[in-house]
Design a protein around this motif. Structure first.
Motif, PDB file in Angstrom:
ATOM      1  N   MET A  52      -6.776  12.441   8.505  1.00 38.15           N
ATOM      2  CA  MET A  52      -5.961  12.363   7.541  1.00 38.15           C
ATOM      3  C   MET A  52      -6.835  12.142   6.007  1.00 38.15           C
ATOM      4  O   MET A  52      -6.708  11.789   4.903  1.00 38.15           O
ATOM      5  CB  MET A  52      -5.186  11.022   7.950  1.00 38.15           C
ATOM      6  N   ASN A  53      -8.004  11.581   6.343  1.00 35.68           N
ATOM      7  CA  ASN A  53      -9.190  11.013   4.902  1.00 35.68           C
ATOM      8  C   ASN A  53      -8.820  10.064   4.227  1.00 35.68           C
ATOM      9  O   ASN A  53      -8.661  10.377   3.144  1.00 35.68           O
ATOM     10  CB  ASN A  53      -8.893  12.100   4.146  1.00 35.68           C
ATOM     11  N   VAL A  54      -8.421   9.058   5.151  1.00 35.76           N
ATOM     12  CA  VAL A  54      -7.873   7.522   5.114  1.00 35.76           C
ATOM     13  C   VAL A  54      -9.105   6.479   5.306  1.00 35.76           C
ATOM     14  O   VAL A  54      -9.328   6.549   6.103  1.00 35.76           O
ATOM     15  CB  VAL A  54      -6.859   7.109   5.285  1.00 35.76           C
ATOM     16  N   GLU A  55      -9.294   5.532   4.422  1.00 38.23           N
ATOM     17  CA  GLU A  55      -9.898   4.547   4.703  1.00 38.23           C
ATOM     18  C   GLU A  55      -9.118   3.511   5.421  1.00 38.23           C
ATOM     19  O   GLU A  55      -8.447   2.577   4.962  1.00 38.23           O
ATOM     20  CB  GLU A  55     -10.541   3.936   3.134  1.00 38.23           C
ATOM     21  N   VAL A  56      -9.418   3.374   6.569  1.00 35.64           N
ATOM     22  CA  VAL A  56      -9.215   2.352   6.641  1.00 35.64           C
ATOM     23  C   VAL A  56      -9.933   1.480   8.292  1.00 35.64           C
ATOM     24  O   VAL A  56     -11.434   2.346   9.086  1.00 35.64           O
ATOM     25  CB  VAL A  56      -7.831   2.445   7.888  1.00 35.64           C
ATOM     26  N   GLU A  57     -10.082   0.007   8.754  1.00 36.81           N
ATOM     27  CA  GLU A  57     -10.451  -0.262  10.001  1.00 36.81           C
ATOM     28  C   GLU A  57      -9.927  -0.237  10.936  1.00 36.81           C
ATOM     29  O   GLU A  57      -8.214  -0.991  10.937  1.00 36.81           O
ATOM     30  CB  GLU A  57     -11.192  -1.406   9.344  1.00 36.81           C
ATOM     31  N   VAL A  58     -10.090   0.420  11.988  1.00 34.50           N
ATOM     32  CA  VAL A  58      -8.870   0.430  13.195  1.00 34.50           C
ATOM     33  C   VAL A  58      -9.655  -0.389  14.487  1.00 34.50           C
ATOM     34  O   VAL A  58     -11.172  -0.559  15.190  1.00 34.50           O
ATOM     35  CB  VAL A  58      -8.622   1.687  13.804  1.00 34.50           C
ATOM     36  N   VAL A  59      -8.992  -2.262  14.512  1.00 31.61           N
ATOM     37  CA  VAL A  59      -9.498  -3.100  15.620  1.00 31.61           C
ATOM     38  C   VAL A  59      -8.101  -2.696  16.726  1.00 31.61           C
ATOM     39  O   VAL A  59      -7.423  -3.447  16.453  1.00 31.61           O
ATOM     40  CB  VAL A  59      -9.594  -3.795  14.435  1.00 31.61           C
ATOM     41  N   GLY A  60      -9.604  -3.154  18.258  1.00 26.96           N
ATOM     42  CA  GLY A  60      -8.769  -3.354  19.038  1.00 26.96           C
ATOM     43  C   GLY A  60      -8.530  -5.204  18.870  1.00 26.96           C
ATOM     44  O   GLY A  60      -9.683  -5.734  18.689  1.00 26.96           O
ATOM     45  N   VAL A  61      -7.340  -5.299  19.577  1.00 29.22           N
ATOM     46  CA  VAL A  61      -7.091  -6.564  20.211  1.00 29.22           C
ATOM     47  C   VAL A  61      -6.539  -6.995  20.978  1.00 29.22           C
ATOM     48  O   VAL A  61      -5.634  -6.038  21.959  1.00 29.22           O
ATOM     49  CB  VAL A  61      -6.405  -7.333  18.895  1.00 29.22           C
ATOM     50  N   ASP A  62      -6.475  -8.401  21.791  1.00 29.95           N
ATOM     51  CA  ASP A  62      -5.937  -8.309  23.394  1.00 29.95           C
ATOM     52  C   ASP A  62      -4.320  -9.310  23.179  1.00 29.95           C
ATOM     53  O   ASP A  62      -4.161  -8.648  24.044  1.00 29.95           O
ATOM     54  CB  ASP A  62      -6.820  -9.676  23.722  1.00 29.95           C
ATOM     55  N   SER A  63      -4.196  -9.074  22.161  1.00 30.13           N
ATOM     56  CA  SER A  63      -3.038 -10.377  22.172  1.00 30.13           C
ATOM     57  C   SER A  63      -2.120  -9.616  20.579  1.00 30.13           C
ATOM     58  O   SER A  63      -2.694  -8.906  19.562  1.00 30.13           O
ATOM     59  CB  SER A  63      -3.203 -11.248  22.593  1.00 30.13           C
ATOM     60  N   VAL A  64      -1.195 -10.232  20.332  1.00 30.83           N
ATOM     61  CA  VAL A  64      -1.003 -10.652  19.229  1.00 30.83           C
ATOM     62  C   VAL A  64      -1.321 -11.796  18.334  1.00 30.83           C
ATOM     63  O   VAL A  64      -1.770 -11.100  17.040  1.00 30.83           O
ATOM     64  CB  VAL A  64       1.130 -10.992  19.026  1.00 30.83           C
ATOM     65  N   GLY A  65      -1.801 -12.336  18.844  1.00 27.46           N
ATOM     66  CA  GLY A  65      -2.093 -14.003  18.031  1.00 27.46           C
ATOM     67  C   GLY A  65      -3.630 -13.167  17.505  1.00 27.46           C
ATOM     68  O   GLY A  65      -3.923 -14.267  16.833  1.00 27.46           O
ATOM     69  N   ASP A  66      -3.996 -12.565  18.331  1.00 30.69           N
ATOM     70  CA  ASP A  66      -5.402 -12.110  17.407  1.00 30.69           C
ATOM     71  C   ASP A  66      -5.368 -11.180  16.576  1.00 30.69           C
ATOM     72  O   ASP A  66      -6.301 -10.646  15.882  1.00 30.69           O
ATOM     73  CB  ASP A  66      -6.330 -11.491  18.774  1.00 30.69           C
TER      74      ASP A  66
END
Length: 332
Positions: A52-66
């Motif tokens: 999509m040629n978009v600049e975003v950081e995809v970050v894995g989290v373990d829970s909603v609180g993270d």
């Protein structure tokens, strides 16, 4: 009331789901309305971002609180179920199973009160079935996962909203299934949903089954009088402005010009056809009757364009907007 957390399920990873999710979450205004949390596959989302040629950081989290819920960052509960070399645009039982697991996880979060709404990217029914999950679609799957006995499908566009008495069954079976109690419950669910969206006294148009609403017995076997009219009498006695049975062709024309806040369709194609003509590009699918708000794009996996970076993201943005609009009332 605090900003609602919306669980966004990634859908079928071989389709355009990852692309429309990334494209929508690259839009800063989304974060002004809600806290989006993707349930899916981080690696696939990163691939979609490149497409999509978009600049975003995809970050894995373990829970909603993270999760941080900040623009430019996509928080994802990464189930890691897709292989890196999964082809775009091809039917895959692996992707079908993953799509089910995303929905299952989102349902669990919703029932636990950790998210206030679910917004779903499209899945592929054939892939879902190939993986052994024998549901007609999202609506029925979410009902089963949340222990809900009966739900309704509502389609919403800028011009018309329609709720269905029956959905994913054949036409002959649909007519057999329609009865006054089901019609009444469907109208009541729709009435509550429209009121929740801010319309105090909704005007509801209820479609007939036969052409010209049976034309006083000329068409059909009296289905309108037997299956629909008793429901309308009970609804009107309770103060609900439900009008009909209406010829479907006329009903949708009148709804398109603003005469009705909601149209009640008796079967799948009666409602879906007009809605997709009037506004599929901004259409939203809402499941009414669940213990949690659920919205979805009103398009499929689009295998023909998956992986090309050309997917239209407007429907996903609108689905998130409506989820955020409805979720506070549900959480309150």
């Amino acid at each position: 009331m605090s900003t609602p957390v919306i669980a966004i399920t990634m859908g079928d990873g071989a389709g355009i789901g990852p692309e429309v999710v990334v494209g929508a979450l690259a839009t800063q205004t989304v974060y002004e309305r809600c806290h989006p949390l993707v349930i899916g596959d981080a690696r696939r989302l990163r691939a979609a971002a490149r497409l999509m040629n978009v600049e975003v950081e995809v970050v894995g989290v373990d829970s909603v609180g993270d999760a941080r819920f900040t623009p430019g960052r996509i928080d994802v509960i990464d189930l890691g179920l897709l292989p890196e070399d999964l082809p775009w645009g091809e039917l895959s039982a692996t992707a079908g199973d993953a799509a089910y697991q995303y929905i299952r996880t989102a349902s669990e979060l919703a029932l636990a009160g950790e998210v206030q709404a679910i917004c779903t990217a499209p899945l592929n029914k054939e892939a879902l079935h190939a993986a052994g999950h024998l549901y007609p679609g999202h609506t029925e799957m979410l009902a089963a996962l949340t222990g809900t006995e009966e739900v309704s499908m509502m389609l919403s566009t800028p011009k018309v909203k329609v709720i269905h008495v029956t959905t994913h069954i054949g036409l002959i079976a649909a007519i057999a299934k329609i009865e006054p109690g089901l019609v009444e419950r469907t109208v009541r669910r729709g009435h509550e949903a429209i009121r929740a969206s801010g319309v105090d006294a909704p005007v509801i148009g209820v479609c007939a089954i036969n052409p010209h609403a049976g034309e006083n017995g000329l068409f059909g076997e009296g289905e309108e009088e037997e299956k629909i009219v008793p429901a309308l009498e009970r609804l009107r006695a309770d103060g609900i402005d439900a009008r009909g049975p209406l010829p479907a062709d006329t009903a949708f024309f009148l709804a398109g010009r603003g005469d009705y806040d909601l149209i009640v369709a008796m079967y799948h194609d009666q409602g879906h056809g007009p809605v997709k003509v009037l506004g599929i590009e901004a259409g939203v699918n809402i499941t009414v009757g669940l213990p949690v708000i659920r919205t979805s794009v009103d398009h499929g996996t689009a295998f023909d364009i998956a992986g090309t970076g050309t997917a239209e993201v407007g429907s996903m943005i609108e689905a998130l907007r409506q989820a955020a609009e409805l979720a506070p009332a549900a959480a309150g």
